[in-house]
Design a protein around this motif. Structure first.
Motif, PDB file in Angstrom:
ATOM      1  N   TYR A   1      -4.031  20.304   0.091  1.00  0.00           N
ATOM      2  CA  TYR A   1      -3.143  19.168   0.329  1.00  0.00           C
ATOM      3  C   TYR A   1      -4.016  17.936   0.503  1.00  0.00           C
ATOM      4  O   TYR A   1      -5.001  17.976   1.249  1.00  0.00           O
ATOM      5  N   LEU A   2      -3.698  16.872  -0.189  1.00  0.00           N
ATOM      6  CA  LEU A   2      -4.481  15.634  -0.071  1.00  0.00           C
ATOM      7  C   LEU A   2      -3.530  14.447  -0.018  1.00  0.00           C
ATOM      8  O   LEU A   2      -2.574  14.368  -0.790  1.00  0.00           O
ATOM      9  N   THR A   3      -3.804  13.554   0.898  1.00  0.00           N
ATOM     10  CA  THR A   3      -3.043  12.320   1.024  1.00  0.00           C
ATOM     11  C   THR A   3      -4.012  11.156   0.908  1.00  0.00           C
ATOM     12  O   THR A   3      -5.076  11.179   1.526  1.00  0.00           O
ATOM     13  N   PHE A   4      -3.634  10.157   0.121  1.00  0.00           N
ATOM     14  CA  PHE A   4      -4.486   8.972  -0.033  1.00  0.00           C
ATOM     15  C   PHE A   4      -3.586   7.788  -0.346  1.00  0.00           C
ATOM     16  O   PHE A   4      -2.358   7.945  -0.447  1.00  0.00           O
ATOM     17  N   THR A   5      -4.169   6.615  -0.446  1.00  0.00           N
ATOM     18  CA  THR A   5      -3.356   5.407  -0.619  1.00  0.00           C
ATOM     19  C   THR A   5      -3.765   4.656  -1.884  1.00  0.00           C
ATOM     20  O   THR A   5      -4.846   4.875  -2.443  1.00  0.00           O
ATOM     21  N   TRP A   6      -2.877   3.763  -2.300  1.00  0.00           N
ATOM     22  CA  TRP A   6      -3.103   2.960  -3.514  1.00  0.00           C
ATOM     23  C   TRP A   6      -2.353   1.655  -3.342  1.00  0.00           C
ATOM     24  O   TRP A   6      -1.222   1.636  -2.851  1.00  0.00           O
TER      25      TRP A   6
ATOM     26  N   THR B   1       1.462   5.350  -0.149  1.00  0.00           N
ATOM     27  CA  THR B   1       0.830   6.623   0.220  1.00  0.00           C
ATOM     28  C   THR B   1       1.236   7.688  -0.787  1.00  0.00           C
ATOM     29  O   THR B   1       2.419   7.861  -1.075  1.00  0.00           O
TER      30      THR B   1
ATOM     31  N   ILE C   1      -8.569   6.442  -9.553  1.00  0.00           N
ATOM     32  CA  ILE C   1      -8.334   5.733  -8.296  1.00  0.00           C
ATOM     33  C   ILE C   1      -8.740   6.554  -7.079  1.00  0.00           C
ATOM     34  O   ILE C   1      -8.999   6.012  -6.019  1.00  0.00           O
ATOM     35  N   PHE C   2      -8.827   7.871  -7.230  1.00  0.00           N
ATOM     36  CA  PHE C   2      -9.198   8.722  -6.106  1.00  0.00           C
ATOM     37  C   PHE C   2      -9.760  10.028  -6.643  1.00  0.00           C
ATOM     38  O   PHE C   2      -9.278  10.562  -7.625  1.00  0.00           O
ATOM     39  N   ARG C   3     -10.815  10.516  -5.965  1.00  0.00           N
ATOM     40  CA  ARG C   3     -11.423  11.787  -6.387  1.00  0.00           C
ATOM     41  C   ARG C   3     -11.835  12.555  -5.145  1.00  0.00           C
ATOM     42  O   ARG C   3     -12.258  11.958  -4.157  1.00  0.00           O
TER      43      ARG C   3
ATOM     44  N   VAL D   1       0.862  -1.188   0.000  1.00  0.00           N
ATOM     45  CA  VAL D   1       0.000   0.000   0.000  1.00  0.00           C
ATOM     46  C   VAL D   1       0.896   1.234   0.000  1.00  0.00           C
ATOM     47  O   VAL D   1       1.712   1.435   0.891  1.00  0.00           O
TER      48      VAL D   1
END
Lengths: 106, 155
Positions: A72-77, A19, A58-60, A17
């Motif tokens: 600022y945006l943090t997300f995972t994949w 970040t 994958i992210f919105r 995973v």
């Protein structure tokens, strides 16, 4: 073009995973704030952010005036295969900017 | 002729009213007019679905010195598999001019239902995050923040 900062590892193990951190330089003027002359400054914010991997979303995120300046945006994949990410910000006054980043998996 | 002369009493009353309006202004400024209530915004997000407390954790500093940029993290308990994942997370405030903070859309490929951003807080208030799961259930969590320097009000 606004400055952007995109932080993600260059390589990843399959199934790991990852970040992803993104930052865009933008005033995010709320439209609720008075300027130096006492008049309300017109709204100028980024309203939408999309991250795609090889064209697949994958992210919105939908952003509102309550988002701080320089959103600022943090997300995972989850790493599946090597490829390219694209990051797109869109907002008021026709703001539209896309950046890309690559990752090697395996 | 006499009718047109401004009445002394009326003039005095008017001045008193003006003075009152001027003294009240800071108080009016503190409670900003809202575009929509938090409940309406949450209903627009979740429809008529039942929202249960739990599974959503917010990471928000309890004491905020500067409301212009407040770190916020949201984590939802979810395995993030194609059958069981978080579809959306909506974050709502109580006292900013607009109740929405941010709405994120997640995919099962995210691996973890964990996001972070930075927000503005116009006042001491409670922040609520609501997660929509792939099975159509809604879960919520909230956190309180005390704000010493408010966003929006200071120019």
């Amino acid at each position: 073009m606004a400055r952007t900062l995109i932080n993600l590892p260059k390589t990843a193990e399959p199934g790991a995973v990852v970040t992803i951190k993104t930052l865009l330089s933008h005033p995010m003027e709320t439209g609720f704030r008075p300027g130096p002359d006492g008049r309300i400054l017109p709204r100028n914010i980024v309203t939408a952010f999309v991250c795609r991997f090889e064209g697949e979303e994958i992210f919105r995120a939908e952003l509102f005036p309550a988002s701080a300046a320089n959103p600022y945006l943090t997300f995972t994949w989850t790493a599946t295969r090597s490829g390219r990410f694209s990051f797109t910000w869109q907002g008021d006054n026709g703001f539209d900017q896309t950046e890309t980043a690559a990752i090697t998996v395996g | 002729m006499r009718e047109k002369q401004p009445d002394r009493r009326r003039v005095l009353a008017g001045t008193a009213g003006l003075a009152l309006a001027v003294t009240l202004r800071p108080a009016v400024g503190a409670s900003l007019p809202r575009t929509e209530t938090t409940e309406d915004a949450i209903r627009r997000f979740a429809g008529s679905a039942r929202i249960r407390p739990g599974r959503v954790a917010l990471d928000l500093p309890p004491l905020v010195e500067n409301g212009n940029t407040v770190p916020l993290g949201v984590t939802v308990e979810s395995p993030m598999t194609p059958d069981d994942h978080v579809r959306r997370i909506g974050v709502f405030n109580e006292r900013n001019p607009q109740p929405n903070v941010v709405t994120v859309h997640l995919r099962p490929g995210a691996g973890r239902a964990q996001v972070a951003t930075r927000i503005r807080l116009a006042d001491t208030q409670r922040i609520t995050a609501i997660a929509e799961m792939s099975d159509g259930t809604y879960w919520s969590g909230s956190a309180d923040a005390i704000v010493t320097l408010a966003a929006c009000l200071e120019g």
